[in-house]
Scaffold this active site. Structure first.
Site: not given
Ligand code: GLN
Length: 551
Positions: A396, A525, A527
């Site tokens: 990001c 993102h 993750e």
């Protein structure tokens, strides 16, 4: 995840997990681990987080105080525990599984305005707990769950969570066989005494009793395992069967918690308290994953670079929990122990000669971030990383700043910046998303970022293509600014490959740098979608590059 078979169909069951003595002792991991062992028993499980604060979502809270803002597929900004549930249950958890006091009141007030209470006097009790129950049941139905775990934020005895406890009590009074209570409590071992003390937990039980609730289980969080003497005490003073005092000493890896619970047969004990018969547990896949974690010996050294990193290890591990977990999943999958080092980018602003320490690492991650502090330090670090062929993963803000660095140093666009840093930047490489301009102008900040899952089209023969092995992917977002397409051509000429683009709005999602072994920035993102049983492909590919670099 196995659905319950026909001959075992029963009423939906509910497990409330509440905290005693103090917060941050692992209610989230306990809830998620209970979910995991019940999945191992072939049950369909979902988990809900009920947070006592007024905020409508976690999006407006500072992560260094509250912890990470987790983003769901369906665009919600939630408490980080939703991330724990997703990682342990290995399933997507949706917005209906997250509520705050603010949300509950909001709905009740809206209904009142719409005359939905038919002229009744709308009162805190019962209308607020009834709305809470409605939400719990909706999440249960949405997931078609056999068992729904509801974690109530905070600790018993706080004014704030009493209405959630009242909702739980009401559900239990109505269907006592279908509702169980787990108290996750902290048992201190004062250094001077050297003995584990149960009194604070006894008091927590009593407080819970005064809310009309009797704990069925006590999960005893402590530095040490629970001994028999303490089990007896908890049984006598907290009115639970001795075997329902569950030992939960500190553990090096959270993913071992389900096993630690199963060793104490917590799964069957919970089934019994919910009036279900015992069942065999199958945790093979999970056990295999844990075995991989424990057998990984060799290290892979990752630097995580950003601002605010002066706040201490504890705050950081909460603020960046999904990034940390995703890096771990990927390293473990490759038989490595990840060692993460936090670097405060402001240090590089004051002392650029420190940049060379980055050479010690096998790879660098720049995670998401907001605001202006430490940004120039990150940009000079990215230049150093790029010039020195160190594997780089920008998440990001980490992608946006990489584009600025390349714009300044390779495309020679002096004054290149993000308008977040400099609203009048000469070259606004990162600009306000046109769909965001009105929100910013009118101070509409809550829940208005580009949020949740968006598609991304991957270009062939790129690092992204190699990682994802797919043409269209979907990832979760949380940002206000975007790459400015006016500069696409100039950056391509400077060596950038835009390897992922949103097909609907033509927004840049993935950017790579050509003359480098592994340099990738993503506007999303990844993750948020990494799970221990299913590590994220991009983190995996990054970790492979780090391991290669370490040789
Ligand atoms: N501050 C940047 C934006 O809002 C990046 C956000 C992030 O890293 N999550 O676009």
């Amino acid at each position: 995840m196995a659905a319950s078979s026909k001959n075992t169909k029963h009423n939906p069951k509910f497990i409330f997990v509440v905290g005693g003595v103090m917060s941050s002792v692992g209610k989230g991991v306990t809830s998620a681990s209970i979910g995991r062992i019940l999945i191992g028993k072939g049950l369909k499980v979902t988990a809900i987080k009920a947070d006592p604060y007024i905020n409508l979502d976690a999006g407006t809270m500072n992560p260094t105080e509250h912890g990470e803002v987790f983003v769901t597929e369906d665009k919600d900004e939630t408490d980080q525990d939703i991330g724990n549930y997703e990682r342990f249950l290995n399933t997507d958890i949706n917005s209906v599984n997250y509520m705050t006091t603010g949300r509950v009141y909001n709905t009740v007030i809206e209904r009142e305005r719409n005359l939905e209470y038919n002229g009744a006097c709308v009162e805190v009790v019962p209308h607020i707990p009834m709305e809470i129950i409605k939400r719990i049941k909706k999440a249960q139905r949405n997931a078609d769950a056999d068992v729904t775990i509801i974690e109530i934020g905070g600790t018993v005895g706080e004014y704030q969570n009493i209405l959630f406890l009242e909702a739980a009590r009401m559900m239990h009074t109505k269907n006592p066989d279908d509702v169980a209570f787990v108290l996750v409590s902290y048992l201190p071992i004062p250094a001077r005494v050297g003995e584990m003390k149960t009194k604070p937990t006894q008091n927590a039980c009593r407080t819970l009793n005064s809310a009309g609730i009797q704990a069925d289980f006590i999960v005893a969080r402590a530095a040490q395992p629970l001994d028999n003497k303490r089990k007896k005490k908890l049984s006598t003073f907290c009115a639970i069967p001795e075997e329902n005092a569950i030992s939960a000493p500190d553990i090096d890896v959270i993913y071992k918690v389900p096993q630690a619970f199963e060793k104490q047969k917590l799964g069957d004990k919970i089934l019994k308290s919910l009036n279900l018969s015992p069942r065999k547990t199958n945790m093979q896949e999970w056990n295999k994953m844990v075995k991989r974690i424990t057998s990984a010996k060799q290290e892979v050294k990752i630097a995580v670079l950003g601002k605010y990193f002066g706040t201490g290890e504890f705050t950081l591990s909460d603020s960046y929990i999904s990034v940390i977990e995703a890096a771990r999943h990927a390293a473990w999958a490759q038989n490595r122990q990840p060692v993460l080092t936090w670097i405060d980018s402001e240090e590089y602003e004051q002392n650029p000669s420190k940049l060379k320490e980055l050479k010690k690492f096998d790879g660098v991650i720049v995670p998401g971030g907001f605001g202006t502090r430490g940004v120039e330090g990150i940009i000079s670090a990215i230049q150093y990383i790029r010039k020195n062929n160190i594997p780089y993963l920008g998440l990001c803000y980490g992608m946006q700043l990489a584009m600025i660095e390349i714009a300044r140093n390779e495309a020679k666009l002096e004054g290149a910046n993000t308008v977040e840093m400099d609203p009048k930047a000469k070259h606004p490489i990162i600009e306000v998303n046109p769909f965001q301009a009105d929100n910013i102008r009118e101070n509409r900040f809550g829940g208005t970022m580009r949020l949740g899952a968006y598609d991304c089209k991957i270009s062939p023969n790129t690092i992204a293509a190699k990682a994802y092995k797919k043409k269209i992917i979907s990832e979760r977002h949380r940002h206000r600014y975007e790459f400015n397409n006016k500069y696409r051509k100039q950056l391509e000429e400077a060596g950038v490959v835009f390897s992922g683009v949103n097909p609907d709005k033509d927004l840049v999602e993935i950017a790579e740098y050509k003359d480098h072994p592994w340099f990738v920035g993503v506007q999303f993102h990844p993750e948020f979608k990494s799970r221990p049983l299913d590590p994220h492909p991009l983190y995996l590919e990054f970790m492979k590059a780090c391991i290669k670099h370490s040789k």
